[in-house]
Design a protein around this motif. Structure first.
Motif, PDB file in Angstrom:
ATOM      1  N   ILE A 107       0.889  -1.222  -0.096  1.00  0.00           N
ATOM      2  CA  ILE A 107       0.036  -0.152  -0.038  1.00  0.00           C
ATOM      3  C   ILE A 107       1.113   1.453   0.133  1.00  0.00           C
ATOM      4  CG2 ILE A 107      -1.655   1.244   1.627  1.00  0.00           C
ATOM      5  CD1 ILE A 107      -3.068  -1.304   2.314  1.00  0.00           C
ATOM      6  N   PHE A 108       1.940   1.251   0.761  1.00  0.00           N
ATOM      7  CA  PHE A 108       2.803   2.328   0.923  1.00  0.00           C
ATOM      8  C   PHE A 108       3.507   2.769  -0.545  1.00  0.00           C
ATOM      9  CE2 PHE A 108       5.261   5.466   3.268  1.00  0.00           C
ATOM     10  CZ  PHE A 108       6.585   5.210   2.622  1.00  0.00           C
ATOM     11  N   THR A 109       4.014   1.486  -1.208  1.00  0.00           N
ATOM     12  CA  THR A 109       4.581   1.717  -2.519  1.00  0.00           C
ATOM     13  C   THR A 109       3.340   2.157  -3.373  1.00  0.00           C
ATOM     14  OG1 THR A 109       5.877  -0.207  -1.846  1.00  0.00           O
ATOM     15  CG2 THR A 109       6.028   0.519  -3.987  1.00  0.00           C
ATOM     16  N   LEU A 110       2.432   1.559  -3.527  1.00  0.00           N
ATOM     17  CA  LEU A 110       1.277   2.329  -4.359  1.00  0.00           C
ATOM     18  C   LEU A 110       1.013   3.402  -4.369  1.00  0.00           C
ATOM     19  CD1 LEU A 110      -0.665   0.806  -6.367  1.00  0.00           C
ATOM     20  CD2 LEU A 110      -2.375   0.889  -4.340  1.00  0.00           C
ATOM     21  N   LEU A 111       0.946   4.051  -2.922  1.00  0.00           N
ATOM     22  CA  LEU A 111       0.659   5.463  -2.641  1.00  0.00           C
ATOM     23  C   LEU A 111       1.619   6.398  -3.344  1.00  0.00           C
ATOM     24  CD1 LEU A 111      -1.272   5.042   0.729  1.00  0.00           C
ATOM     25  CD2 LEU A 111      -2.261   5.501  -1.503  1.00  0.00           C
ATOM     26  N   ASN A 112       3.055   5.994  -3.089  1.00  0.00           N
ATOM     27  CA  ASN A 112       3.940   6.822  -3.304  1.00  0.00           C
ATOM     28  C   ASN A 112       4.092   6.888  -4.564  1.00  0.00           C
ATOM     29  OD1 ASN A 112       5.870   7.956  -1.415  1.00  0.00           O
ATOM     30  ND2 ASN A 112       5.431   6.044  -0.279  1.00  0.00           N
ATOM     31  N   ILE A 113       3.564   5.913  -5.590  1.00  0.00           N
ATOM     32  CA  ILE A 113       3.706   5.732  -7.217  1.00  0.00           C
ATOM     33  C   ILE A 113       2.461   6.620  -7.523  1.00  0.00           C
ATOM     34  CG2 ILE A 113       3.523   4.398  -9.006  1.00  0.00           C
ATOM     35  CD1 ILE A 113       5.028   2.229  -7.559  1.00  0.00           C
ATOM     36  N   ALA A 114       1.282   6.432  -7.144  1.00  0.00           N
ATOM     37  CA  ALA A 114       0.166   6.971  -7.446  1.00  0.00           C
ATOM     38  C   ALA A 114      -0.262   8.588  -6.886  1.00  0.00           C
ATOM     39  CB  ALA A 114      -0.976   6.059  -7.249  1.00  0.00           C
ATOM     40  N   HIS A 115       0.455   8.672  -5.631  1.00  0.00           N
ATOM     41  CA  HIS A 115       0.159  10.258  -5.289  1.00  0.00           C
ATOM     42  C   HIS A 115      -1.260  10.612  -5.372  1.00  0.00           C
ATOM     43  CE1 HIS A 115       4.035  11.190  -4.379  1.00  0.00           C
ATOM     44  NE2 HIS A 115       4.641  10.917  -5.390  1.00  0.00           N
ATOM     45  N   PRO A 116      -2.154  10.059  -4.498  1.00  0.00           N
ATOM     46  CA  PRO A 116      -3.530  10.679  -4.524  1.00  0.00           C
ATOM     47  C   PRO A 116      -3.613  12.094  -4.168  1.00  0.00           C
ATOM     48  CG  PRO A 116      -3.132   8.955  -2.579  1.00  0.00           C
ATOM     49  CD  PRO A 116      -1.820   8.860  -3.577  1.00  0.00           C
ATOM     50  N   LEU A 120     -10.066  11.684   0.264  1.00  0.00           N
ATOM     51  CA  LEU A 120     -10.954  10.973  -0.152  1.00  0.00           C
ATOM     52  C   LEU A 120     -10.389   9.745  -1.080  1.00  0.00           C
ATOM     53  CD1 LEU A 120     -14.507  11.769  -0.945  1.00  0.00           C
ATOM     54  CD2 LEU A 120     -13.360  10.327  -2.472  1.00  0.00           C
ATOM     55  N   GLN A 121      -9.501  10.281  -2.119  1.00  0.00           N
ATOM     56  CA  GLN A 121      -8.923   9.367  -3.134  1.00  0.00           C
ATOM     57  C   GLN A 121      -8.122   8.435  -2.291  1.00  0.00           C
ATOM     58  OE1 GLN A 121      -6.171  10.776  -6.111  1.00  0.00           O
ATOM     59  NE2 GLN A 121      -7.658  10.295  -7.634  1.00  0.00           N
ATOM     60  N   LEU A 122      -7.330   8.954  -1.339  1.00  0.00           N
ATOM     61  CA  LEU A 122      -6.234   8.208  -0.480  1.00  0.00           C
ATOM     62  C   LEU A 122      -7.010   7.118   0.284  1.00  0.00           C
ATOM     63  CD1 LEU A 122      -3.435   8.131   0.845  1.00  0.00           C
ATOM     64  CD2 LEU A 122      -4.154   9.537   2.543  1.00  0.00           C
TER      65      LEU A 122
END
Lengths: 193, 97
Positions: A107-116, A120-122
């Motif tokens: 999840i941490f990796t995904l959020l760092n790549i995707a940058h919500p 709400l998006q996060l």
């Protein structure tokens, strides 16, 4: 020993039914209290986020930490009162612990790549990914309720993100996800016993 | 050739073996849990467990957890193989071979 075809069929059916009942009831003993706890946490956290948006980070961190602590306490208690004892030390709990560690790392990796772009998006991203992992885990250990719960929560998240007015997203999630998760915990505890 | 196992085929013992075989190799079921799951009385379950233990199909371990006595039961390798053989024999009867 003479056994008729019908007796043989009945015996096979008993073996299959008893086996399934055993697996379900053991699963219920382990996971039911944890699901009830996290359902209540989701309900409280989303409700708190709706009314105190400014403090949403704090609310989620505090309640998630309480959930993690509560989960650890439940697991410690269950390991002494479980209907099934495991010889290899804490094998099941280690597997579950590692599953959640890997999931958080992803999840941490995904959020760092995707940058919500916003909270709400996060939240929707995290919830969707957690439910995906939950469904995969359910498929892995062949447990249907995990798959259905994962799908139901994902659908609620999608509806909340795309259809519900954004300022009511948290309220929607509080009254759908919370009861879904807690309800599943109660269902498997009392119906699968 | 797979043969019907008379010890295992008794209805209560069949359920006991099915329940224990559903667990992993290193898992043991608590006596009270088995009693509730299979809806047997203490005496009934105890008698059937003794029979299965004498046949070498299960192992019974009495221990203390939090100073409370608890009895755990596990299926042995021999027990799993015997149940597998018994199931094969039942399937042969069903298929008419």
């Amino acid at each position: 020993m003479d056994i008729t075809k019908e007796d043989a069929q009945e015996a096979i059916s008993v073996i299959e039914k008893t086996g399934k009942q055993t697996i379900k009831s053991v699963a219920a003993a382990y996971t039911s209290p944890i699901l009830i706890l996290w359902g209540l946490i989701c309900f409280a956290a989303y409700l708190g986020t709706h009314f105190f948006m400014k403090w949403s980070w704090h609310i989620w961190i505090i309640l998630s930490s309480a959930g993690a602590a509560g989960t650890f306490l439940i697991c410690s208690f269950q390991s002494k009162h479980t209907p099934v004892k495991v010889d290899s030390s804490n094998k099941i709990w280690l597997k579950i612990f590692l599953f959640w560690v890997f999931m958080l790392a992803y999840i941490f990796t995904l959020l760092n790549i995707a940058h919500p772009v916003n909270g709400l998006q996060l939240n929707a991203l995290i919830m969707t990914f957690v439910m995906f992992a939950y469904i995969v885990f359910g498929l892995w250990i062949n447990t249907n309720y995990m798959i259905w719960l994962g799908l139901a929560v994902t659908i609620c998240t999608i509806i909340g993100f795309y259809i519900v007015p954004h300022n009511y997203y948290s309220l929607w999630m509080s009254f759908t996800v919370g009861p879904l998760v807690t309800g599943t915990g109660i269902l498997i505890r009392y119906i699968w016993k | 050739m797979a043969q019907i196992n008379e010890i295992i085929h008794q209805p209560s013992r069949l359920k006991i073996m099915a329940a224990l075989a559903a667990l992993d190799y290193d898992e043991q079921a608590d006596f009270s849990y088995l009693k509730k799951l299979l809806k047997l009385t203490d005496g009934n379950l105890g008698a059937h467990l003794l029979k299965l233990e004498q046949a070498g199909y299960i192992k019974i371990e009495k221990t203390f957890i939090d100073r409370k006595p608890r009895t755990f039961i596990r299926i042995t390798g021999n027990g799993r193989d015997s149940l597998k053989e018994h199931i094969e024999a039942l399937k042969k009867i069903i298929s008419g071979k």
